[in-house]
Write a protein that holds these residues in place. Structure first.
Motif, PDB file in Angstrom:
ATOM      1  N   THR A 568     -26.690 -26.990 -22.624  1.00 55.48           N
ATOM      2  CA  THR A 568     -28.077 -27.370 -21.894  1.00 55.48           C
ATOM      3  C   THR A 568     -27.513 -28.428 -21.010  1.00 55.48           C
ATOM      4  OG1 THR A 568     -29.667 -26.743 -24.373  1.00 55.48           O
ATOM      5  CG2 THR A 568     -29.686 -28.579 -22.437  1.00 55.48           C
ATOM      6  N   GLU A 569     -27.850 -28.797 -20.036  1.00 53.74           N
ATOM      7  CA  GLU A 569     -27.119 -29.818 -19.189  1.00 53.74           C
ATOM      8  C   GLU A 569     -27.951 -30.666 -19.549  1.00 53.74           C
ATOM      9  OE1 GLU A 569     -28.943 -28.458 -15.217  1.00 53.74           O
ATOM     10  OE2 GLU A 569     -27.639 -26.870 -15.045  1.00 53.74           O
ATOM     11  N   ARG A 570     -26.976 -32.419 -19.645  1.00 51.08           N
ATOM     12  CA  ARG A 570     -27.456 -33.204 -19.773  1.00 51.08           C
ATOM     13  C   ARG A 570     -27.802 -33.540 -21.410  1.00 51.08           C
ATOM     14  NH1 ARG A 570     -30.307 -31.320 -15.796  1.00 51.08           N
ATOM     15  NH2 ARG A 570     -29.571 -32.300 -13.747  1.00 51.08           N
ATOM     16  N   SER A 571     -27.149 -32.981 -22.072  1.00 44.01           N
ATOM     17  CA  SER A 571     -27.536 -32.569 -23.468  1.00 44.01           C
ATOM     18  C   SER A 571     -26.891 -33.943 -24.316  1.00 44.01           C
ATOM     19  CB  SER A 571     -27.366 -31.729 -24.226  1.00 44.01           C
ATOM     20  OG  SER A 571     -25.698 -31.118 -23.986  1.00 44.01           O
ATOM     21  N   GLY A 572     -25.754 -34.873 -23.647  1.00 43.74           N
ATOM     22  CA  GLY A 572     -25.730 -35.600 -24.151  1.00 43.74           C
ATOM     23  C   GLY A 572     -26.100 -37.300 -24.375  1.00 43.74           C
ATOM     24  N   GLN A 573     -27.329 -37.389 -23.261  1.00 46.30           N
ATOM     25  CA  GLN A 573     -28.784 -38.085 -23.743  1.00 46.30           C
ATOM     26  C   GLN A 573     -29.489 -37.148 -23.963  1.00 46.30           C
ATOM     27  OE1 GLN A 573     -26.313 -38.314 -20.451  1.00 46.30           O
ATOM     28  NE2 GLN A 573     -24.660 -39.033 -22.377  1.00 46.30           N
ATOM     29  N   CYS A 574     -31.282 -38.009 -24.711  1.00 46.36           N
ATOM     30  CA  CYS A 574     -32.398 -37.600 -24.450  1.00 46.36           C
ATOM     31  C   CYS A 574     -33.014 -38.433 -23.042  1.00 46.36           C
ATOM     32  CB  CYS A 574     -33.052 -38.464 -25.736  1.00 46.36           C
ATOM     33  SG  CYS A 574     -33.246 -40.640 -25.330  1.00 46.36           S
ATOM     34  N   ASN A 575     -34.506 -37.746 -23.048  1.00 48.06           N
ATOM     35  CA  ASN A 575     -34.949 -37.596 -21.772  1.00 48.06           C
ATOM     36  C   ASN A 575     -34.976 -39.187 -21.579  1.00 48.06           C
ATOM     37  OD1 ASN A 575     -35.674 -35.313 -22.734  1.00 48.06           O
ATOM     38  ND2 ASN A 575     -37.705 -35.900 -23.331  1.00 48.06           N
ATOM     39  N   HIS A 576     -34.826 -40.844 -22.418  1.00 46.57           N
ATOM     40  CA  HIS A 576     -35.231 -41.202 -21.812  1.00 46.57           C
ATOM     41  C   HIS A 576     -33.455 -42.369 -22.102  1.00 46.57           C
ATOM     42  CE1 HIS A 576     -38.703 -40.944 -23.831  1.00 46.57           C
ATOM     43  NE2 HIS A 576     -38.757 -40.573 -24.428  1.00 46.57           N
ATOM     44  N   GLY A 577     -33.016 -41.574 -21.908  1.00 47.86           N
ATOM     45  CA  GLY A 577     -31.298 -42.221 -21.986  1.00 47.86           C
ATOM     46  C   GLY A 577     -30.284 -42.380 -22.929  1.00 47.86           C
ATOM     47  N   ARG A 578     -31.159 -42.405 -24.010  1.00 47.60           N
ATOM     48  CA  ARG A 578     -30.137 -42.833 -25.807  1.00 47.60           C
ATOM     49  C   ARG A 578     -29.424 -41.779 -25.589  1.00 47.60           C
ATOM     50  NH1 ARG A 578     -33.007 -42.703 -30.069  1.00 47.60           N
ATOM     51  NH2 ARG A 578     -34.448 -41.575 -29.540  1.00 47.60           N
ATOM     52  N   PRO A 579     -28.327 -41.666 -26.426  1.00 43.16           N
ATOM     53  CA  PRO A 579     -27.458 -40.665 -26.670  1.00 43.16           C
ATOM     54  C   PRO A 579     -28.095 -39.919 -27.444  1.00 43.16           C
ATOM     55  CG  PRO A 579     -26.635 -43.424 -27.959  1.00 43.16           C
ATOM     56  CD  PRO A 579     -27.469 -43.473 -26.135  1.00 43.16           C
ATOM     57  N   THR A 580     -27.149 -38.800 -27.731  1.00 38.86           N
ATOM     58  CA  THR A 580     -27.878 -38.470 -28.400  1.00 38.86           C
ATOM     59  C   THR A 580     -26.693 -37.419 -29.480  1.00 38.86           C
ATOM     60  OG1 THR A 580     -27.008 -35.926 -27.359  1.00 38.86           O
ATOM     61  CG2 THR A 580     -29.369 -37.064 -27.169  1.00 38.86           C
ATOM     62  N   TRP A 581     -25.831 -37.818 -29.058  1.00 39.78           N
ATOM     63  CA  TRP A 581     -24.310 -38.118 -30.495  1.00 39.78           C
ATOM     64  C   TRP A 581     -23.156 -38.582 -30.296  1.00 39.78           C
ATOM     65  CZ3 TRP A 581     -19.321 -35.885 -29.500  1.00 39.78           C
ATOM     66  CH2 TRP A 581     -19.031 -35.802 -27.496  1.00 39.78           C
ATOM     67  N   ALA A 582     -22.393 -38.483 -31.698  1.00 40.16           N
ATOM     68  CA  ALA A 582     -21.243 -39.481 -31.146  1.00 40.16           C
ATOM     69  C   ALA A 582     -19.758 -38.688 -31.770  1.00 40.16           C
ATOM     70  CB  ALA A 582     -21.707 -41.000 -31.954  1.00 40.16           C
ATOM     71  N   ARG A 583     -19.258 -39.068 -31.792  1.00 44.36           N
ATOM     72  CA  ARG A 583     -17.854 -38.392 -32.108  1.00 44.36           C
ATOM     73  C   ARG A 583     -17.195 -39.308 -33.058  1.00 44.36           C
ATOM     74  NH1 ARG A 583     -15.437 -33.308 -31.432  1.00 44.36           N
ATOM     75  NH2 ARG A 583     -16.059 -33.198 -28.847  1.00 44.36           N
ATOM     76  N   PHE A 584     -16.485 -38.530 -34.306  1.00 46.37           N
ATOM     77  CA  PHE A 584     -15.510 -40.109 -34.899  1.00 46.37           C
ATOM     78  C   PHE A 584     -14.105 -38.692 -35.754  1.00 46.37           C
ATOM     79  CE2 PHE A 584     -19.809 -41.197 -35.755  1.00 46.37           C
ATOM     80  CZ  PHE A 584     -19.800 -42.485 -35.135  1.00 46.37           C
ATOM     81  N   GLY A 585     -13.002 -39.054 -34.594  1.00 44.85           N
ATOM     82  CA  GLY A 585     -11.798 -38.774 -34.755  1.00 44.85           C
ATOM     83  C   GLY A 585     -11.700 -38.630 -36.281  1.00 44.85           C
ATOM     84  N   LEU A 586     -10.320 -38.211 -36.620  1.00 45.81           N
ATOM     85  CA  LEU A 586      -9.789 -38.661 -38.091  1.00 45.81           C
ATOM     86  C   LEU A 586      -8.868 -39.527 -38.071  1.00 45.81           C
ATOM     87  CD1 LEU A 586      -8.782 -34.460 -38.940  1.00 45.81           C
ATOM     88  CD2 LEU A 586     -10.402 -36.512 -40.352  1.00 45.81           C
ATOM     89  N   ALA A 587      -8.290 -39.631 -36.675  1.00 49.84           N
ATOM     90  CA  ALA A 587      -7.592 -40.872 -36.704  1.00 49.84           C
ATOM     91  C   ALA A 587      -7.906 -41.890 -37.068  1.00 49.84           C
ATOM     92  CB  ALA A 587      -6.538 -41.528 -35.255  1.00 49.84           C
ATOM     93  N   GLU A 588      -9.322 -42.118 -36.231  1.00 54.96           N
ATOM     94  CA  GLU A 588     -10.665 -43.280 -36.572  1.00 54.96           C
ATOM     95  C   GLU A 588     -11.111 -43.655 -38.111  1.00 54.96           C
ATOM     96  OE1 GLU A 588     -14.575 -45.000 -34.506  1.00 54.96           O
ATOM     97  OE2 GLU A 588     -13.810 -43.093 -34.345  1.00 54.96           O
ATOM     98  N   ILE A 589     -11.279 -41.748 -38.544  1.00 51.85           N
ATOM     99  CA  ILE A 589     -11.286 -42.219 -39.785  1.00 51.85           C
ATOM    100  C   ILE A 589     -10.692 -42.246 -41.049  1.00 51.85           C
ATOM    101  CG2 ILE A 589     -12.110 -40.658 -41.767  1.00 51.85           C
ATOM    102  CD1 ILE A 589     -14.076 -39.082 -39.484  1.00 51.85           C
ATOM    103  N   ASP A 590      -9.584 -42.790 -40.579  1.00 49.22           N
ATOM    104  CA  ASP A 590      -8.324 -42.840 -41.440  1.00 49.22           C
ATOM    105  C   ASP A 590      -8.328 -44.022 -41.445  1.00 49.22           C
ATOM    106  OD1 ASP A 590      -7.487 -40.009 -42.111  1.00 49.22           O
ATOM    107  OD2 ASP A 590      -5.881 -39.924 -40.776  1.00 49.22           O
ATOM    108  N   ARG A 591      -7.780 -44.748 -40.151  1.00 55.49           N
ATOM    109  CA  ARG A 591      -8.688 -46.459 -40.215  1.00 55.49           C
ATOM    110  C   ARG A 591      -9.210 -47.459 -40.877  1.00 55.49           C
ATOM    111  NH1 ARG A 591      -7.519 -45.260 -34.760  1.00 55.49           N
ATOM    112  NH2 ARG A 591      -9.216 -46.003 -34.296  1.00 55.49           N
ATOM    113  N   TRP A 592     -10.201 -46.792 -41.238  1.00 52.27           N
ATOM    114  CA  TRP A 592     -11.353 -47.191 -42.624  1.00 52.27           C
ATOM    115  C   TRP A 592     -10.996 -47.216 -44.029  1.00 52.27           C
ATOM    116  CZ3 TRP A 592     -15.803 -42.636 -40.924  1.00 52.27           C
ATOM    117  CH2 TRP A 592     -16.567 -43.281 -39.651  1.00 52.27           C
ATOM    118  N   PHE A 593     -10.131 -46.366 -44.046  1.00 55.83           N
ATOM    119  CA  PHE A 593      -9.777 -45.839 -45.070  1.00 55.83           C
ATOM    120  C   PHE A 593      -8.287 -46.800 -45.393  1.00 55.83           C
ATOM    121  CE2 PHE A 593     -13.032 -42.797 -44.961  1.00 55.83           C
ATOM    122  CZ  PHE A 593     -13.621 -43.539 -46.335  1.00 55.83           C
ATOM    123  N   LEU A 594      -7.489 -47.084 -44.589  1.00 54.56           N
ATOM    124  CA  LEU A 594      -6.275 -47.436 -44.145  1.00 54.56           C
ATOM    125  C   LEU A 594      -5.294 -46.962 -44.824  1.00 54.56           C
ATOM    126  CD1 LEU A 594      -6.654 -50.856 -46.275  1.00 54.56           C
ATOM    127  CD2 LEU A 594      -6.397 -50.365 -43.872  1.00 54.56           C
TER     128      LEU A 594
END
Length: 597
Positions: A568-594
């Motif tokens: 779907t086009e423009r599916s990164g935002q809802c109709n009001h401009g709010r984001p619809t999704w977020a990505r968390f990479g493994l490297a970032e998650i690894d940093r959470w747990f040191l």
């Protein structure tokens, strides 16, 4: 009083009031002259924010010693010689007013040498009074020194701001220049200390927008560069290229909006309006888009001689330019889809390839109206699917990471609001209501675009009071109004008769809507008022029809939603401009747990 001729010094000081607003204006004029002379390196030395000293040195072609007095004469220039030249200006400067205006309000000196001259020469000017031309050792190029700006016009000097503020204006203009001319090296010192340096990136003959992402990173920072979408489109004698930021990257102010027309940094309300319309339903309310855009067209199609400081231009085909920019950016933003991280380009460029994963894992394409479709769910997944909250979750089949879709495979639902999905490189979290709202909205828009705008005749024609200019616009734009769903005829010098309105907006205040449409047509040559109000209604319908929070979805339902988001086009935002999704990479998650430390 009798009529008398003003002295040249006073004439120049009056002109300085139009050309020289502050030290940044002086830097702009002098640096533009250096660029017109072919400079590849420009050194700018400042003291006290440019009020005490502005010195600009370049390695350009230089000026003959005999021409130095003429260089500070009013309306003397080497850049145009006829009206034809003025109508197709290709240089940044052309008026011949900058140097005499600056020299009339400062302690000024001009030194230069051409490549084949034995030595250079210098000409001092104090408050508009020309000194004696003298020989001086000088490398090839030109040095302009401006000391004690406005020393002889104390009223103007009192309007200057603090040193830090004036320096900030200079740095902002140089940032704008660096984006447009990456092949030029700029070195800035302030109060004897290095302040800023933009290295020459060696892209002579190339496009600033496409060949120099390094300059984008250097000037606007890594966050803009990571969210930049490259735009490239040409049609109807126009070419637009550069970068626009993804809607998720937006600003509270218009501080990262850069527009260049034929290489000249300008402000233009029509193009700003076109950009705003392109971002209309993907940007959060009150936020500003960020962009660096280069518009190129035949110099005869744009008048650069409409502002003393050359900040504004006038297009001969303003409606064409507005529509071209809007359509190009609208198409580029339509290419932004959740999970797709590559560039989205305007029409005519290499658009993102169709999602290869869209059909890789067949899923039920459900409407996700859980309350209204329990029977359908039961037929597809068995009786237990009708009460998803009580059903055991089916295990996900093992899949090769290399074939995972961009948004991954759903693994769980969090608090009845978010979908958690495993991806090749980490975890994706999706707001299911916001995502489904965008999917429904785009489907409704596509359906209505397919049938066009339907008219609803009024049983009793409505008389609308307008100004004479609005009535003339309505007569001139009758065909455009008909395309928007209005049937209008003139009923007098200050009145229109409204016989039909857009069917979808029949319950709105059609008189006020018509006046707004006429105002847009008069100012911008087009109006999206009808489309905007239609989209608001469709957005509301999509919002009410979207899956609600706390609705338990099965894994196939969640995956169906993820696959639709990817398509779907423009599916990164809802109709009001709010984001619809977020990505968390493994490297970032690894940093959470040191991990790895």
């Amino acid at each position: 009083m009798t009529i008398h001729q003003l002295p040249d010094t006073l004439v120049n000081q009056i002109a300085a009031g139009e050309v020289v607003e502050r030290p940044a204006s002086v830097v702009k004029e002098l640096v533009e002259n250096a660029l017109d002379a072919g400079a590849r390196r420009i050194d700018i030395d400042l003291e006290e924010g440019g009020v005490r000293l502005i010195r600009v040195r370049d390695d350009g072609g230089g000026i003959a010693a005999s021409d130095l007095p003429l260089a500070i004469a009013r309306h003397a220039t080497s850049k145009i010689a006829s009206l034809d030249d003025l109508e197709s200006v290709a240089t940044l400067g052309f008026r011949g007013e900058a140097l005499p205006s600056i020299a009339s309000v400062s302690r000024f000196s001009l030194a230069s040498r051409r490549d084949d001259d034995g030595h250079g020469a210098v000409l001092p000017v104090e408050g508009g009074r020309i000194g004696t031309l003298a020989p001086k050792p000088h490398p090839q190029g030109t040095t302009v020194e401006v000391r004690d700006l406005f020393y002889n016009v104390p009223a103007r000097r009192k309007f200057l701001r603090a040193e830090r503020t004036e320096l900030g204006h200079i740095e902002e203009w140089l940032r704008s220049l660096a984006l447009a001319r990456p092949e030029v090296e700029l070195r800035v010192t302030h109060n004897g200390k290095p302040s800023r340096r933009y290295r020459a990136l060696g892209v002579l003959g190339g496009d600033a927008a496409t060949d120099s992402p390094e300059r984008l990173l250097e000037t606007l920072g890594g966050e803009f560069a990571r969210n930049a979408l490259r735009v490239e489109h040409a049609a109807a004698g126009l070419r637009l290229h550069g970068w626009i930021a993804r809607p998720a990257y937006n600003r509270a102010s218009a501080d990262q909006q850069y527009l260049y027309v034929n290489g000249r940094s300008v402000r233009d309300r029509s193009i700003a309006h076109a950009v705003k319309q392109a971002y209309a339903d993907v940007l959060f309310h009150g936020r500003q888009p960020a962009y660096v855009l280069f518009l190129e067209l035949d110099p005869r199609g744009v008048d650069v001689n409409v502002h003393p400081a050359k900040h504004e231009v006038r297009f001969r085909e303003s409606r064409l330019v507005h529509d071209f920019v809007h359509r190009t950016l609208h198409a580029a933003l339509a290419g932004t889809r959740a999970g797709i991280t590559g560039d989205a380009s305007g029409a005519g460029a290499s658009a993102p390839a169709a999602n290869p994963f869209a059909q890789a894992m067949p899923q039920a394409r459900l409407g996700l109206q859980v309350d209204d479709a329990r029977a359908a769910y039961a037929a597809l997944y068995g009786p237990s699917a009708a009460v998803a909250s009580e059903a055991p979750r089916p295990e996900l089949a093992a899949s090769d990471d290399a074939t995972l879709p961009p948004l991954g495979n759903a693994i769980a639902q969090l608090h009845g609001i978010y979908i958690l999905a495993e991806t090749v490189d980490g975890l994706v979290v999706v707001d299911m209501h916001a995502a489904h709202e965008r999917i429904g909205y785009e489907k409704l828009k596509a359906a209505h675009d397919g049938i066009g705008v339907r008219q609803q005749p009024l049983l009793v024609p409505e008389r609308v009071a307008v100004s004479e200019r609005e009535a003339e616009t309505a007569e001139r734009e009758a065909a455009t109004l008909a395309e928007l769903g209005f049937e209008v005829s003139r009923a007098g010098p200050h009145a229109l008769l409204l016989r039909a309105v857009p069917a979808l907006l029949a319950d709105a205040d059609t008189g006020a809507l018509l006046r707004d449409v006429l105002a847009d047509l008069r100012e911008h040559g087009e109006s999206r008022r009808v489309a905007g109000m239609r989209d608001e209604l469709l957005s509301t319908m999509a919002c009410h029809g979207a899956v609600r929070a706390n609705r338990r979805l099965t894994l196939p339902e969640m995956n169906a939603l993820l696959r639709e988001m990817e398509a779907t086009e423009r599916s990164g935002q809802c109709n009001h401009g709010r984001p619809t999704w977020a990505r968390f990479g493994l490297a970032e998650i690894d940093r959470w747990f040191l991990r790895g430390r």
